[in-house]
Design an enzyme around this catalytic site. Structure first.
Site, PDB file in Angstrom:
ATOM      1  N   SER A   1     -13.641  -2.726  -0.378  1.00 20.33           N
ATOM      2  CA  SER A   1     -14.477  -1.796  -1.151  1.00 20.33           C
ATOM      3  C   SER A   1     -15.973  -2.053  -0.927  1.00 20.33           C
ATOM      4  O   SER A   1     -16.730  -2.257  -1.881  1.00 20.33           O
ATOM      5  CB  SER A   1     -14.133  -1.843  -2.635  1.00 20.33           C
ATOM      6  OG  SER A   1     -12.844  -1.322  -2.864  1.00 20.33           O
TER       7      SER A   1
ATOM      8  N   TYR B   1       0.834  -1.211   0.000  1.00 22.24           N
ATOM      9  CA  TYR B   1       0.000   0.000   0.000  1.00 22.24           C
ATOM     10  C   TYR B   1       0.868   1.261   0.000  1.00 22.24           C
ATOM     11  O   TYR B   1       1.864   1.349   0.717  1.00 22.24           O
ATOM     12  CB  TYR B   1      -0.953   0.014   1.197  1.00 22.24           C
ATOM     13  CG  TYR B   1      -2.136  -0.950   1.046  1.00 22.24           C
ATOM     14  CD1 TYR B   1      -2.361  -1.653  -0.143  1.00 22.24           C
ATOM     15  CD2 TYR B   1      -3.029  -1.160   2.087  1.00 22.24           C
ATOM     16  CE1 TYR B   1      -3.421  -2.533  -0.277  1.00 22.24           C
ATOM     17  CE2 TYR B   1      -4.105  -2.041   1.951  1.00 22.24           C
ATOM     18  CZ  TYR B   1      -4.290  -2.723   0.763  1.00 22.24           C
ATOM     19  OH  TYR B   1      -5.350  -3.592   0.628  1.00 22.24           O
TER      20      TYR B   1
HETATM   21  P1  NAP Z   1     -14.783   1.851   0.264  1.00 24.28           P
HETATM   22  O1  NAP Z   1     -15.274   2.202   1.617  1.00 24.28           O
HETATM   23  O2  NAP Z   1     -15.674   1.096  -0.660  1.00 24.28           O
HETATM   24  O3  NAP Z   1     -14.337   3.180  -0.503  1.00 24.28           O
HETATM   25  C1  NAP Z   1     -13.753   4.242   0.163  1.00 24.28           C
HETATM   26  C2  NAP Z   1     -13.824   5.428  -0.767  1.00 24.28           C
HETATM   27  O4  NAP Z   1     -15.178   5.782  -0.908  1.00 24.28           O
HETATM   28  C3  NAP Z   1     -13.085   6.628  -0.209  1.00 24.28           C
HETATM   29  O5  NAP Z   1     -12.425   7.278  -1.272  1.00 24.28           O
HETATM   30  C4  NAP Z   1     -14.215   7.468   0.331  1.00 24.28           C
HETATM   31  O6  NAP Z   1     -13.927   8.844   0.279  1.00 24.28           O
HETATM   32  C5  NAP Z   1     -15.317   7.155  -0.635  1.00 24.28           C
HETATM   33  N1  NAP Z   1     -16.629   7.392  -0.031  1.00 24.28           N
HETATM   34  C6  NAP Z   1     -17.107   6.896   1.112  1.00 24.28           C
HETATM   35  N2  NAP Z   1     -18.348   7.353   1.361  1.00 24.28           N
HETATM   36  C7  NAP Z   1     -18.650   8.163   0.337  1.00 24.28           C
HETATM   37  C8  NAP Z   1     -19.773   8.951   0.023  1.00 24.28           C
HETATM   38  N3  NAP Z   1     -20.860   8.966   0.828  1.00 24.28           N
HETATM   39  N4  NAP Z   1     -19.757   9.676  -1.122  1.00 24.28           N
HETATM   40  C9  NAP Z   1     -18.674   9.664  -1.928  1.00 24.28           C
HETATM   41  N5  NAP Z   1     -17.550   8.932  -1.666  1.00 24.28           N
HETATM   42  C10 NAP Z   1     -17.549   8.203  -0.544  1.00 24.28           C
HETATM   43  O7  NAP Z   1     -13.472   1.030   0.517  1.00 24.28           O
HETATM   44  P2  NAP Z   1     -12.021   1.004  -0.198  1.00 24.28           P
HETATM   45  O8  NAP Z   1     -11.225   2.120   0.301  1.00 24.28           O
HETATM   46  O9  NAP Z   1     -12.154   0.842  -1.670  1.00 24.28           O
HETATM   47  O10 NAP Z   1     -11.490  -0.359   0.402  1.00 24.28           O
HETATM   48  C11 NAP Z   1     -11.436  -0.521   1.832  1.00 24.28           C
HETATM   49  C12 NAP Z   1     -10.203  -1.274   2.240  1.00 24.28           C
HETATM   50  O11 NAP Z   1     -10.213  -2.564   1.642  1.00 24.28           O
HETATM   51  C13 NAP Z   1      -8.861  -0.660   1.779  1.00 24.28           C
HETATM   52  O12 NAP Z   1      -8.420   0.394   2.595  1.00 24.28           O
HETATM   53  C14 NAP Z   1      -7.962  -1.862   1.905  1.00 24.28           C
HETATM   54  O13 NAP Z   1      -7.579  -2.016   3.261  1.00 24.28           O
HETATM   55  C15 NAP Z   1      -8.872  -3.014   1.488  1.00 24.28           C
HETATM   56  N6  NAP Z   1      -8.660  -3.415   0.078  1.00 24.28           N
HETATM   57  C16 NAP Z   1      -8.240  -4.701  -0.146  1.00 24.28           C
HETATM   58  C17 NAP Z   1      -8.043  -5.145  -1.447  1.00 24.28           C
HETATM   59  C18 NAP Z   1      -7.601  -6.567  -1.670  1.00 24.28           C
HETATM   60  O14 NAP Z   1      -7.253  -6.914  -2.804  1.00 24.28           O
HETATM   61  N7  NAP Z   1      -7.611  -7.386  -0.648  1.00 24.28           N
HETATM   62  C19 NAP Z   1      -8.273  -4.291  -2.541  1.00 24.28           C
HETATM   63  C20 NAP Z   1      -8.702  -2.986  -2.286  1.00 24.28           C
HETATM   64  C21 NAP Z   1      -8.907  -2.572  -0.959  1.00 24.28           C
HETATM   65  P3  NAP Z   1     -13.552   9.643   1.640  1.00 24.28           P
HETATM   66  O15 NAP Z   1     -12.138   9.278   1.943  1.00 24.28           O
HETATM   67  O16 NAP Z   1     -13.739  11.063   1.218  1.00 24.28           O
HETATM   68  O17 NAP Z   1     -14.477   9.237   2.715  1.00 24.28           O
END
Ligand code: NAP
Length: 299
Positions: free
Chosen positions: A210, A53
């Site tokens: 996500s 990351y």
């Molecule tokens: P997510 O919660 O689906 O997406 C977060 C994003 O959504 C942030 O940019 C956030 O912006 C935005 N967001 C949240 N609420 C919103 C709203 N009401 N309106 C507009 N945008 C909004 O999760 P993710 O970050 O994609 O993934 C979560 C975690 O999963 C990662 O941190 C990582 O640890 C893990 N992950 C694992 C893999 C894997 O292959 N195992 C792959 C990807 C991710 P703000 O920051 O402005 O709130």
């Protein structure tokens, strides 16, 4: 906050916090420490990382914040991942983007994560993606040795389809404890490819990445996302919460024991996620979100 006893050694919070986007949060180490303390106060104690990351920078940044208050370590579960090699100026020895589940790479990467976090053990490490060049016997030996040495309490996998999971599990004499997969109302494929079924069969909790489709649920102009938002808004009114809480409730209401990972650096968004622990959707509401997210009806 509900906790899940994942194994006799490991208890995780039902909502986790992920640090994939940490770099974009632009926090100082003091601000990051404050965020960690606020998360822990909410009961969110499971923190999800990966070696790669932020092009190999996020774990170290987290470790620097933790070093300001090392006593927090025992209140949290540190999760990391291993198995992807990125070409990066921060890792000059990597010459080609590939997967690597060799003994040498797994041990080296875990040792580096321990150093980054300045900790003696990681609570959970996941093989980040299925490696089509994996020697399952060799990979299993690395996992076993690190577990025996107490450097990794438990092992899991990520993005593994059932055959990937079965292969690795067949070489281990302990249980993999989770599979971390992508799942949201806009990304539902693992309901249909056997992945979620297998995890339910094995009674393994599923970490969900996500869960809000990376925010797409709230910004996408695609027709299904627009229709989905209308449903979420109506249910948000019914349950007196925000739409994102309803999405988390969609995950938490499912019987397969899903553990969504919040990806936001904003405490109010993490609070929205935690509120979902008190919202139990009906079967009909759950299906309405599924169908509108997919954009077509079930047969
Ligand atoms: P997510 O919660 O689906 O997406 C977060 C994003 O959504 C942030 O940019 C956030 O912006 C935005 N967001 C949240 N609420 C919103 C709203 N009401 N309106 C507009 N945008 C909004 O999760 P993710 O970050 O994609 O993934 C979560 C975690 O999963 C990662 O941190 C990582 O640890 C893990 N992950 C694992 C893999 C894997 O292959 N195992 C792959 C990807 C991710 P703000 O920051 O402005 O709130």
């Amino acid at each position: 906050m509900e906790y899940i006893q994942v194994s006799d050694k490991l208890k995780m919070s039902k909502i986790a916090l992920g640090f994939w986007r940490l770099k974009s949060w632009k926090m100082s180490k003091e601000e990051l420490l404050k965020y960690l303390e606020e998360a822990i106060d909410l009961g969110v104690t499971t923190f999800d990382h990966a070696d790669i990351y932020g092009h190999y920078t996020c774990e170290k940044k987290f470790g620097e914040a933790l070093a300001l208050k090392p006593e927090l370590r025992k209140k949290m579960q540190l999760v990391s991942k291993v198995g992807i090699k990125l070409v990066s100026e921060n890792m000059p020895e990597n010459t080609y983007h590939c997967y690597d589940t060799s003994y040498e790479h797994i041990v080296k990467s875990v040792e580096k994560s321990l150093e980054n976090f300045n900790t003696e053990y990681l609570d959970l490490v996941l093989i980040h993606r299925p490696d089509m060049y994996m020697n399952a016997d060799e990979t299993a030996k690395a996992l076993t040795d690190l577990r025996k040495a107490g450097k990794v309490l438990e092992w899991g996998v990520s993005n593994f389809l059932p055959s990937d999971y079965n292969l690795l599990q067949s070489r281990l004499d302990f249980k993999l404890v989770t599979n971390q997969i992508e799942l949201s109302p806009l990304k539902t494929q693992h309901f249909f490819d056997g992945t979620i079924n297998l995890m339910q069969e094995k009674r393994m909790p599923i970490m969900v990445w996500s869960p809000l489709a990376g925010g797409e649920i709230f910004i996408s102009a695609a027709e299904n996302a627009v229709e989905l938002r209308k449903v979420l808004e109506r249910l948000a009114e019914k349950y007196s919460c925000k739409s994102d809480t309803i999405v988390y409730a969609w995950h938490l209401s499912h019987p397969a024991n899903l553990m969504p990972i919040c990806g936001s650096g904003k405490i109010e968004r993490l609070e929205d996620a935690v509120k979902a622990c008190d919202v139990k959707l009906t079967r009909e509401e759950w299906f309405e979100i599924l169908v509108n997210g997919m954009g077509y009806d079930i047969p």
